[in-house]
Every structure is written in structure tokens, then in C-alpha cells.
Design a protein around this motif. Structure first.
Motif, PDB file in Angstrom:
ATOM      1  N   ASN A 214       0.464  -0.966  -0.209  1.00  0.00           N
ATOM      2  CA  ASN A 214      -0.155  -0.173  -0.456  1.00  0.00           C
ATOM      3  C   ASN A 214       0.384   1.082  -0.361  1.00  0.00           C
ATOM      4  O   ASN A 214       0.364   2.585  -0.286  1.00  0.00           O
ATOM      5  N   ASP A 333      -9.869  -1.576  -5.151  1.00  0.00           N
ATOM      6  CA  ASP A 333      -9.332  -1.590  -3.538  1.00  0.00           C
ATOM      7  C   ASP A 333      -9.153  -1.135  -3.045  1.00  0.00           C
ATOM      8  O   ASP A 333      -8.013  -1.097  -1.773  1.00  0.00           O
ATOM      9  N   ARG A 336      -7.849  -2.284   0.606  1.00  0.00           N
ATOM     10  CA  ARG A 336      -6.947  -3.159   1.104  1.00  0.00           C
ATOM     11  C   ARG A 336      -5.729  -1.591   1.018  1.00  0.00           C
ATOM     12  O   ARG A 336      -4.489  -1.583   1.675  1.00  0.00           O
ATOM     13  N   ASP A 338      -4.273  -2.029  -1.798  1.00  0.00           N
ATOM     14  CA  ASP A 338      -2.519  -2.227  -2.945  1.00  0.00           C
ATOM     15  C   ASP A 338      -3.027  -1.899  -4.119  1.00  0.00           C
ATOM     16  O   ASP A 338      -3.454  -2.114  -4.739  1.00  0.00           O
TER      17      ASP A 338
END
Length: 457
Positions: A214, A333, A336, A338
Motif C-alpha cells: 500500500n 481495492d 486493502r 494495494d
């Protein structure tokens, strides 16, 4: 606000269908007091204020309003058919007109099937028909194995051909090798079309560190400037040897500007675009996990941004277009964050004009220059002869814009299908109050757009 005055009598009373008057009318000569007369969707008169033009309807601009030519956005991913949940013709074109964009050209990928054959083009047109709120044209695609399809697509009216030199992000639109790009350039040169190129070098990306996790700085390192610089150099040299027209999409690396400028001075038939996200955002401000900011090539550092603005001002970069590349929220996403798996694309079709005007005004750049970059220049690149200017003989695609007015970006008020944008919560200058397509106001309820073909627009 503007005031509308219906002229009593028969529907065709007066010399024009519509007359607009105001102290701030933007023509190619600049902003000045004018009256504009429109008949049958065409601008047929531009006269000094006080000329007394009469028409069926008269619109008088408020003191804080400027009349602009409608913007032309030649880099929009509509994604319909096949991935309509990502966007779609109705939502994309409604967002466009709300942002003062009266013409878009749709990219050939992310729809299913991609626009790489005449059959696929005809399918896309059949889906788009009767649901577009602005005028819409189409790019064709150049992918491995479809060289023989390019001339038929050209004859069917596409405005040129897009290719990638690295992974496109969707398996059905494969990237070209440099050798295949050279063949495509030679083919489009034979009928004087243009190849528009996503210029990132596949090998350089493969050699870069991976983008997992991330952290934005890790993602940025995975799409290095060298990938762009190498690919742009390849495009330039093959455009030089083939004599073809080439257009570099979404330039984000300022390192490439000197070789672009050199190529232009050498007479290479090259044009270049950049996008609002590269001109208004910086890598330093992007939080880790903020995948709404992910795009390819990536948003780079503040010093790089300053050089891109200089490239616009000195003419190395020709135009600003959105690269509106939306997706569903799950593909971003968001939970998360990511950057390796999130879809790479920024949603900004409705916001381009206020984004660029806010930043340009801060830099002392006049509104006329912003409109040149966002209307006349992209129209010229796409050979849209009757778009991009408020001038006699052009389509009456017009925008009533309040440059001093401000608003806060609220994703719930945007017309994009999916409510996500990296600009959420930003205060921007410049409000689009009304948009006209061929002399008719677009209210977002009745689609009045036309599907465009090369040579007819």
C-alpha cells in the motif's frame, strides 16, 4: 445568472434561433463583449455587443459569466459494451456536459469487444446510439494481428488508432512490440491517419521493482520515468522514419520533454498530451493506500509537475485531456489499498475544466490559454474541423462558465457511474452553469448527442 428571453410570436421569429449576449465572450481573438447568433446548430454571426442581433431566444450572460467554446476530450474510456458497470455512454456523456465537455472520443479498450475490427466498431455505435448527451467519436485499436483491419476501420470513420507498448491492463487488448508499432505506423501513414501511443517500455517496467503493498512510493518506483522516456524515444524515431503522424498519450515524465521538443523542431509529425492529474496532484501528497490516485503512468513528484506546466507553456505539450479511466469501487481495492492489484485509472471527466483553471489561475495563466489547451488543440489533433472554437461556421457547442465561482468536489454530485475520485473534498474555482450542443441546451435528461465519423465532424 443568465437570463433567457423568449421572443414573442412564431417559433421562427427573429433572424436567429438563439442569440447570446455578454461582456465576456471568448473567441479566437480573446475575451470581449460580443453577440453570438446561432442558426440550425451553427454559429453564423459573432458581432460586437450592441449590434442588436435578434432571435427566437435571447440569452444575456450575467456579469460574472464567460461564454466558452465547448471542450473537446479526446481521451475517454467509456467501457461500454461489456464493462458498462465501470462507466457507460449515458453516464460518461452526462458527466461530460456537466463539466463543459461537448465532444469526446472514446478509447478502443476496456469495452468488450475492443474496437479492433469494423464489426466491433459497429456494435459499439449501435450501443451508444440514442443515449449520448454530447457528441462522440471513436478511436480504433492497433493490437498484434490486426494490421489488415486498420484501413477498413479508417474507412468506417475512426479518428485514428491506439496502441500500447506495455501491458494494457486487460488481456483482450495486447500491447505491440516496437517492430509491430513500426508496422502500424507505416500502415497508418499510407492513409494519413494517426497512431496514438501509450508510451511505456515493457522491458523497463519488467526490470523495475514490483508494486506490491500500500505504499505509494513503492508503486511509483515500479513505473519509472525511464519506462516512459525509452518508449517515447522509440515512438519518435519510428515516426521519423515512417513519416507517420504519432501522438503521445498522457505524458507524465518531464524527462522526456527535451527529446519531444527536439523532434518537433526536426519536423517529426508528433503531438503530445498530458492530463489534469499530472498537473494538479503530486506524489508527495498521496497517502499510502489511497488507490483512487493510481494511474499509469503514475502521478510524479512536485518538481516534475512544474516542468510539465512549463512544457505546456512553451508548446512542447500540445493539449490537456482527461484520460478518464473509471472502474467499479471493488477494482480500486479500497479496503486493502494495494497498489499492485488496484485498477489504474483516474475519474475526472466532469472536473477537468475547474481542475485546470484552479491551478492555472494560481499561476497567472489566463482562461483563454486553458481553453486553447482543452478545446482548440485536441480538436485540431483529432481533425475535428468544426469543433473547439467559438467562431462563425463552427458547431454552436458552448459553455456558460463562472470562473470566479467556487465549489467543493462531492462524489455524490458527480455523474460518473462510480462515486470515486482523488479530488473528493477539494475546493475548485470555476463552475459550469450551462452547456449547449449545436445550439440546444443539454439538461442531462434528453440525450441529443451525435455519433461522429472522421471527416464528417
Amino acid at each position: 445568472m443568465t437570463t433567457d428571453t423568449p421572443i414573442p410570436g412564431l417559433p421562427n421569429a427573429g433572424e436567429y434561433d438563439l442569440v447570446l449576449r455578454g461582456h465576456r465572450i471568448m473567441t479566437a481573438a480573446g475575451v470581449a463583449p460580443h453577440e453570438v447568433g446561432i442558426r440550425d446548430g451553427i454559429i453564423v454571426a459573432v458581432e460586437p455587443l450592441g449590434a442588436g442581433l435578434t432571435g427566437t431566444t435571447l440569452i444575456e450572460l450575467a456579469d460574472d459569466e464567460t461564454l466558452l467554446p465547448g471542450l473537446v476530450d479526446t481521451h475517454v474510456h467509456v467501457n461500454e459494451p461489456g464493462r458498462t458497470e465501470w462507466e457507460g455512454f449515458a453516464s460518461a456523456t452526462r458527466a461530460a456536459v456537466a463539466g463543459g465537455v461537448t465532444t469526446i472520443i472514446d478509447m478502443p479498450l476496456n469495452s468488450l469487444p475492443p474496437t479492433v475490427t469494423v464489426d466491433a466498431l459497429n456494435l459499439k455505435r449501435s450501443v451508444a446510439e440514442d443515449q449520448v448527451f454530447c457528441d462522440v467519436g471513436f478511436w480504433g485499436g492497433a493490437v498484434p494481428g490486426n494490421l489488415a483491419d486498420l484501413h477498413p476501420l479508417h474507412d468506417a470513420g475512426v479518428f485514428g488508432f491506439k496502441c500500447f507498448l506495455a501491458d494494457s491492463g486487460v488481456e483482450e487488448f495486447a500491447h505491440l512490440s516496437v517492430h509491430e508499432m513500426d508496422a502500424a505506423l507505416g500502415e497508418v501513414a499510407s492513409f494519413d491517419s494517426v497512431l496514438i501511443v501509450h508510451a511505456e517500455d515493457a522491458h523497463a517496467i519488467n526490470q523495475a521493482p514490483p508494486a506490491g503493498g500500500n505504499r505509494y512510493d513503492t508503486f511509483l518506483a515500479s513505473r519509472p520515468r525511464a519506462a516512459e522516456n525509452l518508449a517515447i524515444a522509440e515512438v519518435i524515431e519510428h515516426a521519423r522514419t515512417t513519416g507517420a503522424r504519432a501522438h503521445i498519450l498522457h505524458v507524465s515524465s518531464s524527462d522526456a520533454l527535451p527529446i519531444i521538443a527536439d523532434a518537433k523542431r526536426d519536423g517529426v509529425r508528433l503531438t503530445v498530451e498530458t492530463c489534469p492529474h499530472y498537473l494538479t496532484l503530486t506524489a508527495e501528497e498521496i497517502p499510502d493506500g489511497a488507490t483512487a490516485f493510481k494511474c499509469c503512468p503514475p502521478i510524479r513528484e512536485a518538481a516534475n509537475r512544474e516542468l510539465l506546466w512549463q512544457g505546456l507553456l512553451d508548446g512542447t505539450i500540445d493539449c490537456i485531456v482527461s484520460d478518464h479511466s473509471p472502474s467499479t469501487l471493488d477494482l480500486k481495492d479500497l479496503e486493502r489499498g494495494d497498489f499492485a492489484v488496484a485498477w489504474g485509472g483516474v475519474s475526472s471527466l466532469q472536473l477537468g475544466l475547474p481542475l485546470i483553471w484552479t491551478e492555472a489561475h494560481r499561476r497567472g495563466i489566463p482562461l483563454e490559454q486553458v481553453v486553447q489547451w482543452m478545446s482548440a488543440a485536441p480538436a485540431a489533433i483529432a481533425s475535428l474541423a468544426r469543433k473547439g472554437l467559438l467562431a462563425v461556421g463552427h458547431h454552436a457547442d458552448l459553455v456558460i462558465f463562472a470562473p470566479e465561482d467556487t465549489f467543493v468536489v462531492d462524489v455524490a454530485r458527480l455523474h460518473h457511474r462510480n462515486p470515486i475520485t482523488p479530488y473528493a473534498g477539494r475546493t475548485l474555482s470555476g463552475v459550469v452553469r450551462r452547456t449547449f450542443l449545436r445550439g440546444t441546451e443539454i439538461d442531462g435528461r434528453e440525450p441529443r448527442g451525435t455519433l461522429l465519423r472522421r471527416g464528417e465532424a
